[in-house]
Scaffold this motif. Structure first.
Motif, PDB file in Angstrom:
ATOM      1  N   GLY A  38       0.776  -1.232   0.000  1.00  0.00           N
ATOM      2  CA  GLY A  38       0.000   0.000   0.000  1.00  0.00           C
ATOM      3  C   GLY A  38       0.807   1.282   0.000  1.00  0.00           C
ATOM      4  N   TRP A  39       2.135   1.192  -0.242  1.00  0.00           N
ATOM      5  CA  TRP A  39       2.971   2.385  -0.281  1.00  0.00           C
ATOM      6  C   TRP A  39       3.033   2.939  -1.703  1.00  0.00           C
ATOM      7  N   ARG A  40       3.348   4.224  -1.828  1.00  0.00           N
ATOM      8  CA  ARG A  40       3.650   4.873  -3.104  1.00  0.00           C
ATOM      9  C   ARG A  40       4.771   5.871  -2.871  1.00  0.00           C
ATOM     10  N   ARG A  41       5.356   6.350  -3.948  1.00  0.00           N
ATOM     11  CA  ARG A  41       6.406   7.359  -3.787  1.00  0.00           C
ATOM     12  C   ARG A  41       6.067   8.629  -4.551  1.00  0.00           C
ATOM     13  N   SER A  42       6.555   9.754  -4.047  1.00  0.00           N
ATOM     14  CA  SER A  42       6.532  11.037  -4.743  1.00  0.00           C
ATOM     15  C   SER A  42       7.940  11.574  -4.649  1.00  0.00           C
ATOM     16  N   GLY A  43       8.715  11.458  -5.740  1.00  0.00           N
ATOM     17  CA  GLY A  43      10.137  11.752  -5.651  1.00  0.00           C
ATOM     18  C   GLY A  43      10.796  10.732  -4.751  1.00  0.00           C
ATOM     19  N   THR A  44      11.505  11.195  -3.736  1.00  0.00           N
ATOM     20  CA  THR A  44      12.164  10.278  -2.793  1.00  0.00           C
ATOM     21  C   THR A  44      11.316  10.048  -1.544  1.00  0.00           C
ATOM     22  N   TYR A  45      10.177  10.719  -1.475  1.00  0.00           N
ATOM     23  CA  TYR A  45       9.295  10.571  -0.315  1.00  0.00           C
ATOM     24  C   TYR A  45       8.342   9.398  -0.547  1.00  0.00           C
ATOM     25  N   MET A  46       8.324   8.443   0.385  1.00  0.00           N
ATOM     26  CA  MET A  46       7.429   7.297   0.296  1.00  0.00           C
ATOM     27  C   MET A  46       6.370   7.404   1.393  1.00  0.00           C
ATOM     28  N   TYR A  47       5.135   7.052   1.041  1.00  0.00           N
ATOM     29  CA  TYR A  47       4.050   7.228   1.994  1.00  0.00           C
ATOM     30  C   TYR A  47       3.032   6.100   1.875  1.00  0.00           C
ATOM     31  N   LYS A  48       2.394   5.829   3.018  1.00  0.00           N
ATOM     32  CA  LYS A  48       1.359   4.794   3.097  1.00  0.00           C
ATOM     33  C   LYS A  48       0.126   5.431   3.711  1.00  0.00           C
ATOM     34  N   PRO A  49      -0.952   5.645   2.923  1.00  0.00           N
ATOM     35  CA  PRO A  49      -2.151   6.302   3.458  1.00  0.00           C
ATOM     36  C   PRO A  49      -2.853   5.449   4.515  1.00  0.00           C
ATOM     37  N   ASN A  50      -3.453   6.140   5.466  1.00  0.00           N
ATOM     38  CA  ASN A  50      -4.309   5.490   6.455  1.00  0.00           C
ATOM     39  C   ASN A  50      -5.728   5.509   5.907  1.00  0.00           C
ATOM     40  N   LEU A  51      -6.145   4.429   5.275  1.00  0.00           N
ATOM     41  CA  LEU A  51      -7.452   4.387   4.608  1.00  0.00           C
ATOM     42  C   LEU A  51      -8.595   4.573   5.586  1.00  0.00           C
ATOM     43  N   LYS A  52      -8.423   4.070   6.776  1.00  0.00           N
ATOM     44  CA  LYS A  52      -9.513   4.085   7.745  1.00  0.00           C
ATOM     45  C   LYS A  52      -9.833   5.496   8.226  1.00  0.00           C
ATOM     46  N   GLU A  53      -8.828   6.371   8.309  1.00  0.00           N
ATOM     47  CA  GLU A  53      -9.035   7.688   8.886  1.00  0.00           C
ATOM     48  C   GLU A  53      -8.946   8.817   7.863  1.00  0.00           C
ATOM     49  N   SER A  54      -8.791   8.492   6.593  1.00  0.00           N
ATOM     50  CA  SER A  54      -8.743   9.517   5.549  1.00  0.00           C
ATOM     51  C   SER A  54     -10.121   9.663   4.903  1.00  0.00           C
ATOM     52  N   CYS A  55     -10.416  10.868   4.474  1.00  0.00           N
ATOM     53  CA  CYS A  55     -11.737  11.121   3.889  1.00  0.00           C
ATOM     54  C   CYS A  55     -11.904  10.442   2.536  1.00  0.00           C
ATOM     55  N   CYS A  56     -10.799  10.258   1.804  1.00  0.00           N
ATOM     56  CA  CYS A  56     -10.843   9.630   0.476  1.00  0.00           C
ATOM     57  C   CYS A  56      -9.924   8.408   0.487  1.00  0.00           C
ATOM     58  N   PRO A  57     -10.398   7.250   0.962  1.00  0.00           N
ATOM     59  CA  PRO A  57      -9.547   6.057   1.057  1.00  0.00           C
ATOM     60  C   PRO A  57      -8.925   5.688  -0.286  1.00  0.00           C
ATOM     61  N   GLN A  58      -7.624   5.411  -0.268  1.00  0.00           N
ATOM     62  CA  GLN A  58      -6.857   5.138  -1.479  1.00  0.00           C
ATOM     63  C   GLN A  58      -6.446   3.662  -1.508  1.00  0.00           C
ATOM     64  N   TYR A  59      -7.030   2.926  -2.440  1.00  0.00           N
ATOM     65  CA  TYR A  59      -6.760   1.499  -2.567  1.00  0.00           C
ATOM     66  C   TYR A  59      -5.760   1.254  -3.705  1.00  0.00           C
ATOM     67  N   THR A  60      -4.783   0.406  -3.465  1.00  0.00           N
ATOM     68  CA  THR A  60      -3.853   0.027  -4.520  1.00  0.00           C
ATOM     69  C   THR A  60      -4.591  -0.777  -5.582  1.00  0.00           C
ATOM     70  N   ILE A  61      -4.376  -0.426  -6.857  1.00  0.00           N
ATOM     71  CA  ILE A  61      -5.058  -1.103  -7.965  1.00  0.00           C
ATOM     72  C   ILE A  61      -4.028  -1.549  -8.997  1.00  0.00           C
ATOM     73  N   ARG A  62      -4.244  -2.726  -9.560  1.00  0.00           N
ATOM     74  CA  ARG A  62      -3.335  -3.233 -10.590  1.00  0.00           C
ATOM     75  C   ARG A  62      -4.134  -3.984 -11.650  1.00  0.00           C
ATOM     76  N   LEU A  63      -3.495  -4.192 -12.793  1.00  0.00           N
ATOM     77  CA  LEU A  63      -4.126  -4.895 -13.915  1.00  0.00           C
ATOM     78  C   LEU A  63      -3.149  -5.918 -14.469  1.00  0.00           C
ATOM     79  N   GLU A  64      -3.651  -7.122 -14.765  1.00  0.00           N
ATOM     80  CA  GLU A  64      -2.817  -8.145 -15.395  1.00  0.00           C
ATOM     81  C   GLU A  64      -2.824  -7.901 -16.899  1.00  0.00           C
ATOM     82  N   ALA A  65      -1.692  -7.410 -17.413  1.00  0.00           N
ATOM     83  CA  ALA A  65      -1.637  -6.941 -18.803  1.00  0.00           C
ATOM     84  C   ALA A  65      -1.916  -8.061 -19.803  1.00  0.00           C
ATOM     85  N   GLY A  66      -1.523  -9.288 -19.480  1.00  0.00           N
ATOM     86  CA  GLY A  66      -1.710 -10.387 -20.420  1.00  0.00           C
ATOM     87  C   GLY A  66      -3.166 -10.732 -20.673  1.00  0.00           C
ATOM     88  N   LYS A  67      -4.054 -10.347 -19.752  1.00  0.00           N
ATOM     89  CA  LYS A  67      -5.480 -10.661 -19.906  1.00  0.00           C
ATOM     90  C   LYS A  67      -6.291  -9.464 -20.390  1.00  0.00           C
TER      91      LYS A  67
END
Length: 550
Positions: free
Chosen positions: A162-191
């Motif tokens: 659930g981490w992401r980076r912005s430049g060299t800063y890495m962050y992990k949102p607190n989904l439970k306490e944030s107004c706009c919960p951010q879920y990690t999303i991915r796609l299997e390119a082969g399908k």
């Protein structure tokens, strides 16, 4: 060295004042005293402590004071350094800020408040007031850390937690306490198979290159409308559906071929389009696209869009370039435009129309995925829907690297975060089959299963609702544990044991040593920070990530 704090940045850094303080303390501590090796340690400690005591009066900055005392050139020297350390906010810190998606408008605390000039925000009803303004409400919460260097495998494991980076800063949102919960999303390119609207977008792009379609051309728009009307009159096929005029793409190779068609040099085309893949780097052309994009699309004030901010946001990266092992060296491989990438790491994929840079995709190539960091384009070309086109191009890139160039295990396209409540982020679910990660147990779930749940509640433990394996009692127990947990997907810091902490490595005084060399029992703040570090990263990563105590 001085680093601006995250808030209260109104006071400018005064280097002359700092130099004056350092000179004053030096005179107080050493003055005209002759050098003597027995006094050096006391001098050093006094210089550092007195300087920090004076400098910390300005809370807008963080300071590291380094003292070096040397008798003469070529002789040995005594050095030491110390930083202002706040156990609550420094190192692995917890950030609370206004939301960049809803800007606090969804928070329950948001209200119009009247503010009297020169007074605090709380006013009695009979006091005179100035014009009311909207208070910025801090509703986005996350843990963060600055990464000096990171292996691509470590960062792959971080984004899978659930981490992401912005430049060299890495962050992990607190989904439970944030107004706009951010879920990690991915796609299997082969399908992946593009939808009708996505195919139409690519074909429009190619027609623009050919010169058979131009934006704002009324005659062509009328022709297209007439063509659409004629298609509606076409007889349906046996299943009652009209045939698509553009052939349906049945395989991943056909999709890649379609995307690459736009980049093939064709003398019959009116325009030439190409992408250039290069390591993350600064150029004036990229910076100009960045400024135009941020001003036009995100309405950023030009004064905030400096070259330095662009470098920190979209050029600087902690990822260490790592060679990819592949034995494929056939003719098809060597003729491929991206065959010389050869390394995992941070890249820019530059979009050129003729010789003009019109867009840049900031990407991380990792052992299991292509991770989209950011995308920016020249607003003059917004009619090409470059944001949506770039997602299709990056899905094709995953197929190119994984299938054609045989980057073993690279099969996923990570689109960053999915936010159900944000119109600008929901489009990511249109690229299917996509998966969303449950923040608690880190299991992946099909986005089509998740959307109905997220429509009812923006934050929800997906696995609990999508599986029927647990009893009601077990679900109730989990809910109670979640209520007391510090953050979804995070261990409880108070339950982190000394035995676990002994496996953490730290960087201190230019050495990597076990955390156990420090006396944690005598420093409650450092103990708390160490437990938080371990809890946020989890058992596996906490043992591999080196914690820099500067």
């Amino acid at each position: 060295m001085a680093v601006q704090a995250q808030e209260n940045l109104n006071d400018k850094f005064n280097s002359e004042q700092v130099v004056s303080i350092l000179k004053e303390i030096s005179e107080q501590v050493i003055g005209d005293e002759p050098y003597h090796h027995t006094k050096v340690a006391d001098w050093n400690a006094a210089l550092i402590s007195k300087c920090l005591e004076r400098l910390k009066a300005n809370e807008n900055y963080k300071y590291i004071v380094t003292s070096v005392i040397i008798q003469k050139r070529g002789a040995g020297f005594f050095a030491g350094h110390q930083a202002l350390w706040d156990g609550e906010h420094d190192g692995m810190w917890y950030s609370v800020s206004s939301c960049g998606y809803c800007h606090g408008s969804k928070a329950k605390q948001t209200c119009d408040i009247a503010v009297q000039e020169g007074s605090d925000d709380s006013l009695s009803a009979d006091e005179s007031v100035a014009q009311p303004r909207r208070k910025k409400v801090k509703t986005s919460k996350s843990y963060g850390m600055v990464a000096h260097v990171a292996s691509c495998q470590d960062y792959q494991d971080l984004i899978d937690r659930g981490w992401r980076r912005s430049g060299t800063y890495m962050y992990k949102p607190n989904l439970k306490e944030s107004c706009c919960p951010q879920y990690t999303i991915r796609l299997e390119a082969g399908k992946f198979k593009p939808s009708k609207s996505q195919r139409k977008l690519v074909h429009k792009f190619i027609r623009y290159l050919e010169g058979s379609w131009e934006p704002h051309n009324e005659k062509m728009e009328i022709d297209e409308a007439q063509s659409a009307e004629q298609s509606q009159k076409r007889p349906a096929n046996k299943k009652g559906k009209q045939k698509d005029t553009k052939a349906e793409i049945k395989t991943g190779d056909e999709f890649v071929d379609l995307m690459l068609t736009a980049e093939q040099e064709n003398p019959a085309h009116k325009r030439r389009f190409r992408t250039v893949f290069e390591p993350s780097s600064f150029s004036k052309a990229k910076y100009e696209v960045y400024k135009k994009y941020q001003i036009s699309v995100h309405h950023d004030p030009p004064s905030k869009l400096s070259e330095r901010s662009f470098r920190r946001f979209l050029v600087d990266s902690p990822l260490k370039s790592t060679a990819v092992k592949t034995n494929v060296r056939g003719a098809k491989f060597l003729s491929h435009p991206n065959h010389n990438i050869g390394h995992y790491g941070s890249y820019h994929q530059c979009y050129y129309l003729d010789d003009t840079l019109i867009a840049v995709a900031i990407l991380d190539i990792l052992p299991s995925c292509v991770s989209s960091v950011y995308f920016m384009y020249d607003p003059d070309y917004s009619f090409l829907s470059l944001g949506k086109y770039s997602a299709l191009r990056e899905i094709a890139l995953v197929r190119e690297l994984g299938d054609l160039l045989h980057y073993t295990g690279l099969q996923w396209y990570y689109m960053g975060f999915y936010i159900q409540s944000c119109d600008k982020m929901r489009y990511k679910a249109e690229y299917r089959p996509s998966e969303i990660k449950d923040p608690y147990d880190h299991e992946w779930w099909d986005v089509e299963q998740c959307i109905p749940l997220l429509q009812r509640s923006e934050f929800t433990p997906l696995s609990r609702h999508l599986t029927q394996k647990q009893s009601d009692a077990e679900n109730e127990r989990e809910e109670r544990e979640e209520d007391t947990a510090p953050m979804p997907g995070m261990l409880h810091p108070e339950k982190v044991t000394m035995q676990q902490l002994q496996q953490v490595k730290i960087y201190i005084q230019k050495m990597v040593v076990p955390l156990a060399v420090l006396d944690l029992d005598s420093s409650p703040e450092l103990m708390e920070e160490a437990r938080t570090f371990y809890a946020v990263l989890g058992d596996n990563l906490a043992k591999r990530v080196i914690w820099a105590l500067m």
